[in-house]
Design a protein around this motif. Structure first.
Motif, PDB file in Angstrom:
ATOM      1  N   LEU A  16     -20.667 -26.699  54.765  1.00  0.00           N
ATOM      2  CA  LEU A  16     -19.201 -26.701  55.086  1.00  0.00           C
ATOM      3  C   LEU A  16     -18.154 -26.005  54.892  1.00  0.00           C
ATOM      4  CD1 LEU A  16     -17.812 -27.292  58.373  1.00  0.00           C
ATOM      5  CD2 LEU A  16     -16.644 -29.327  57.074  1.00  0.00           C
ATOM      6  N   ILE A  17     -17.814 -26.247  53.928  1.00  0.00           N
ATOM      7  CA  ILE A  17     -16.770 -25.134  52.688  1.00  0.00           C
ATOM      8  C   ILE A  17     -17.270 -23.794  52.607  1.00  0.00           C
ATOM      9  CG2 ILE A  17     -15.351 -24.944  50.926  1.00  0.00           C
ATOM     10  CD1 ILE A  17     -15.295 -27.428  50.374  1.00  0.00           C
ATOM     11  N   GLY A  18     -18.494 -23.628  52.779  1.00  0.00           N
ATOM     12  CA  GLY A  18     -19.098 -22.475  52.567  1.00  0.00           C
ATOM     13  C   GLY A  18     -19.120 -21.582  53.552  1.00  0.00           C
ATOM     14  N   CYS A  19     -19.742 -21.909  54.886  1.00  0.00           N
ATOM     15  CA  CYS A  19     -19.800 -21.488  56.325  1.00  0.00           C
ATOM     16  C   CYS A  19     -18.118 -21.013  56.691  1.00  0.00           C
ATOM     17  CB  CYS A  19     -20.183 -22.541  57.436  1.00  0.00           C
ATOM     18  SG  CYS A  19     -21.974 -22.843  56.691  1.00  0.00           S
ATOM     19  N   THR A  20     -16.875 -21.676  56.498  1.00  0.00           N
ATOM     20  CA  THR A  20     -15.881 -21.547  56.274  1.00  0.00           C
ATOM     21  C   THR A  20     -15.337 -20.708  56.353  1.00  0.00           C
ATOM     22  OG1 THR A  20     -15.449 -23.987  56.934  1.00  0.00           O
ATOM     23  CG2 THR A  20     -13.782 -22.233  56.762  1.00  0.00           C
ATOM     24  N   GLY A  23     -17.665 -17.609  57.311  1.00  0.00           N
ATOM     25  CA  GLY A  23     -16.649 -17.543  58.787  1.00  0.00           C
ATOM     26  C   GLY A  23     -15.496 -16.496  58.940  1.00  0.00           C
ATOM     27  N   ILE A  24     -14.174 -17.388  57.594  1.00  0.00           N
ATOM     28  CA  ILE A  24     -12.945 -16.565  57.880  1.00  0.00           C
ATOM     29  C   ILE A  24     -13.024 -15.317  57.012  1.00  0.00           C
ATOM     30  CG2 ILE A  24     -10.889 -16.580  56.321  1.00  0.00           C
ATOM     31  CD1 ILE A  24     -10.956 -19.419  56.706  1.00  0.00           C
ATOM     32  N   GLY A  25     -14.134 -14.767  56.183  1.00  0.00           N
ATOM     33  CA  GLY A  25     -14.149 -13.683  55.488  1.00  0.00           C
ATOM     34  C   GLY A  25     -14.622 -12.078  56.353  1.00  0.00           C
ATOM     35  N   PHE A  26     -15.393 -12.761  57.413  1.00  0.00           N
ATOM     36  CA  PHE A  26     -16.299 -12.327  58.290  1.00  0.00           C
ATOM     37  C   PHE A  26     -15.100 -11.774  59.460  1.00  0.00           C
ATOM     38  CE2 PHE A  26     -20.463 -13.144  57.520  1.00  0.00           C
ATOM     39  CZ  PHE A  26     -21.368 -11.774  57.445  1.00  0.00           C
ATOM     40  N   ALA A  27     -14.541 -12.550  59.858  1.00  0.00           N
ATOM     41  CA  ALA A  27     -13.288 -12.864  60.564  1.00  0.00           C
ATOM     42  C   ALA A  27     -12.957 -11.630  60.694  1.00  0.00           C
ATOM     43  CB  ALA A  27     -12.776 -13.723  61.406  1.00  0.00           C
ATOM     44  N   ASP A  28     -11.578 -11.993  58.908  1.00  0.00           N
ATOM     45  CA  ASP A  28     -10.507 -10.543  58.633  1.00  0.00           C
ATOM     46  C   ASP A  28     -11.369  -9.224  58.262  1.00  0.00           C
ATOM     47  OD1 ASP A  28      -8.518 -13.212  58.705  1.00  0.00           O
ATOM     48  OD2 ASP A  28      -8.966 -12.936  56.283  1.00  0.00           O
ATOM     49  N   GLN A  29     -12.339  -9.292  58.143  1.00  0.00           N
ATOM     50  CA  GLN A  29     -12.861  -8.280  57.467  1.00  0.00           C
ATOM     51  C   GLN A  29     -13.954  -7.595  59.048  1.00  0.00           C
ATOM     52  OE1 GLN A  29     -13.249  -6.920  54.386  1.00  0.00           O
ATOM     53  NE2 GLN A  29     -13.600  -5.177  54.760  1.00  0.00           N
ATOM     54  N   SER A  44     -10.910  -5.794  49.696  1.00  0.00           N
ATOM     55  CA  SER A  44     -12.528  -5.724  49.689  1.00  0.00           C
ATOM     56  C   SER A  44     -12.425  -7.699  49.593  1.00  0.00           C
ATOM     57  CB  SER A  44     -13.477  -5.544  49.733  1.00  0.00           C
ATOM     58  OG  SER A  44     -13.524  -4.080  49.390  1.00  0.00           O
ATOM     59  N   TYR A  45     -11.719  -8.221  50.245  1.00  0.00           N
ATOM     60  CA  TYR A  45     -11.308  -9.907  50.076  1.00  0.00           C
ATOM     61  C   TYR A  45     -12.538 -10.473  50.700  1.00  0.00           C
ATOM     62  CZ  TYR A  45      -8.572 -10.284  54.104  1.00  0.00           C
ATOM     63  OH  TYR A  45      -7.253 -10.016  55.064  1.00  0.00           O
ATOM     64  N   GLY A  46     -12.249  -9.696  52.464  1.00  0.00           N
ATOM     65  CA  GLY A  46     -13.180 -10.056  53.185  1.00  0.00           C
ATOM     66  C   GLY A  46     -14.734 -10.524  52.499  1.00  0.00           C
ATOM     67  N   TRP A  47     -15.280  -9.569  52.187  1.00  0.00           N
ATOM     68  CA  TRP A  47     -16.818  -9.378  51.919  1.00  0.00           C
ATOM     69  C   TRP A  47     -16.775 -10.063  50.567  1.00  0.00           C
ATOM     70  CZ3 TRP A  47     -18.964  -8.354  55.378  1.00  0.00           C
ATOM     71  CH2 TRP A  47     -19.087  -7.743  56.284  1.00  0.00           C
ATOM     72  N   VAL A  48     -15.559 -10.862  49.876  1.00  0.00           N
ATOM     73  CA  VAL A  48     -16.021 -11.314  48.450  1.00  0.00           C
ATOM     74  C   VAL A  48     -15.828 -13.020  48.783  1.00  0.00           C
ATOM     75  CG1 VAL A  48     -14.535 -12.475  46.394  1.00  0.00           C
ATOM     76  CG2 VAL A  48     -14.423  -9.407  47.186  1.00  0.00           C
ATOM     77  N   VAL A  50     -17.025 -14.015  51.797  1.00  0.00           N
ATOM     78  CA  VAL A  50     -17.874 -13.893  52.859  1.00  0.00           C
ATOM     79  C   VAL A  50     -19.543 -14.130  51.278  1.00  0.00           C
ATOM     80  CG1 VAL A  50     -20.309 -12.405  53.840  1.00  0.00           C
ATOM     81  CG2 VAL A  50     -18.281 -12.637  54.665  1.00  0.00           C
ATOM     82  N   ALA A  51     -19.468 -13.418  50.613  1.00  0.00           N
ATOM     83  CA  ALA A  51     -20.471 -14.247  49.142  1.00  0.00           C
ATOM     84  C   ALA A  51     -20.474 -15.181  48.909  1.00  0.00           C
ATOM     85  CB  ALA A  51     -20.178 -12.502  48.584  1.00  0.00           C
ATOM     86  N   VAL A  52     -18.934 -15.186  48.244  1.00  0.00           N
ATOM     87  CA  VAL A  52     -18.412 -17.020  47.519  1.00  0.00           C
ATOM     88  C   VAL A  52     -19.160 -17.716  48.558  1.00  0.00           C
ATOM     89  CG1 VAL A  52     -16.755 -18.485  46.877  1.00  0.00           C
ATOM     90  CG2 VAL A  52     -16.958 -15.990  46.130  1.00  0.00           C
ATOM     91  N   GLY A  53     -18.716 -17.684  50.100  1.00  0.00           N
ATOM     92  CA  GLY A  53     -19.167 -18.669  51.309  1.00  0.00           C
ATOM     93  C   GLY A  53     -20.337 -19.158  50.632  1.00  0.00           C
ATOM     94  N   PHE A  54     -20.973 -17.807  51.122  1.00  0.00           N
ATOM     95  CA  PHE A  54     -23.201 -17.344  51.539  1.00  0.00           C
ATOM     96  C   PHE A  54     -23.516 -19.197  49.730  1.00  0.00           C
ATOM     97  CE2 PHE A  54     -26.886 -15.436  50.055  1.00  0.00           C
ATOM     98  CZ  PHE A  54     -27.493 -16.145  51.338  1.00  0.00           C
ATOM     99  N   SER A  55     -22.322 -17.932  48.714  1.00  0.00           N
ATOM    100  CA  SER A  55     -22.917 -18.845  48.056  1.00  0.00           C
ATOM    101  C   SER A  55     -23.176 -20.651  47.140  1.00  0.00           C
ATOM    102  CB  SER A  55     -22.276 -17.697  46.416  1.00  0.00           C
ATOM    103  OG  SER A  55     -22.448 -16.927  45.874  1.00  0.00           O
ATOM    104  N   LEU A  56     -22.134 -20.760  47.865  1.00  0.00           N
ATOM    105  CA  LEU A  56     -21.438 -22.217  48.655  1.00  0.00           C
ATOM    106  C   LEU A  56     -23.088 -23.013  48.951  1.00  0.00           C
ATOM    107  CD1 LEU A  56     -17.955 -22.261  48.162  1.00  0.00           C
ATOM    108  CD2 LEU A  56     -19.633 -23.282  46.240  1.00  0.00           C
ATOM    109  N   THR A  57     -23.064 -22.255  50.321  1.00  0.00           N
ATOM    110  CA  THR A  57     -23.930 -23.273  50.662  1.00  0.00           C
ATOM    111  C   THR A  57     -25.278 -23.223  50.143  1.00  0.00           C
ATOM    112  OG1 THR A  57     -24.731 -20.566  51.985  1.00  0.00           O
ATOM    113  CG2 THR A  57     -23.740 -21.772  53.434  1.00  0.00           C
TER     114      THR A  57
END
Length: 87
Positions: A16-20, A23-29, A44-48, A50-57
């Motif tokens: 859930l944290i990773g998806c959030t 999602g915030i990274g995609f929205a901001d980027q 490029s904090y948005g892409w970071v 996204v990558a961290v969120g994906f890693s957490l899932t």
């Protein structure tokens, strides 16, 4: 609560944290939103995020796939096939 389900709760929270985060990274980027505070931003904090969120899932998804694979019957447990009869 079933012990198997209880063992998935920490991984589900991580998912859930990773998806959030993703999602915030995609929205901001990709849009003109500013959800992340200015002090926390860097190039490029948005892409970071996204990558961290994906890693957490990944741990939750890996555990689900492991359990599905473990629940499938092995060749020894499958019913014998009779040639000429479609099932």
């Amino acid at each position: 609560m079933n012990n198997n389900l209880a063992s998935l709760l920490p991984l589900l929270a991580l998912d859930l944290i990773g998806c959030t985060l993703a999602g915030i990274g995609f929205a901001d980027q990709l849009s003109n939103t500013e959800i992340v505070p200015i002090a926390w931003r860097f190039p490029s904090y948005g892409w970071v995020m996204v990558a961290v969120g994906f890693s957490l899932t990944l741990p939750f998804n890996r555990e689900i796939l492991r359990r599905v694979k473990a629940a499938q019957p092995t060749e020894d447990q499958k019913a014998p096939r009779i040639h000429g009869i479609d099932s």
